[in-house]
Design a protein around this motif. Structure first.
Motif: not given
Length: 109
Positions: A54-58, A61-65
């Motif tokens: 889940a931490l990798v997914a978050l 998302l943060r990186f892309i945003f």
């Protein structure tokens, strides 16, 4: 030279540090799961591995945003605060999981 290279490099370094953290948490979960004679070691290890995913997914998302925000040069409206709150709550849950495991280990053997 890439436009806004410094900002993109900083964003990528932050992303990679979150990935390293997630890998360390998953590794710790695997070690806990494999310890012989630990009470609830399997569940604690599984919780840590799932939390690291889940931490990798978050982090992704943060990186892309942030990357999109850098490319648009739009420092205005952002959900950056919400993502940071999710990161903080995720880390708090991970610490709680480790704390519960250590208490169980102290009581059970």
């Amino acid at each position: 030279m890439i436009d806004k290279f410094q900002d993109h490099a900083s964003n990528e370094r932050t992303y990679l540090s979150w990935i390293r953290t997630a890998i360390a948490i998953a590794g710790f979960g695997i070690v806990i799961e494999r310890l012989p004679g630990t009470p609830n070691g399997t569940w604690t290890g599984l919780a840590l591995v799932i939390s690291s995913a889940a931490l990798v997914a978050l982090a992704s998302l943060r990186f892309i945003f942030i990357r999109r925000q850098i490319e648009r040069s739009d420092p205005g409206r952002s959900m950056f605060g919400a993502i940071e709150i999710l990161f903080a709550s995720m880390l708090a849950m991970l610490l709680l999981t480790v704390f519960v495991f250590l208490i169980g280990l102290a009581r059970g053997g």
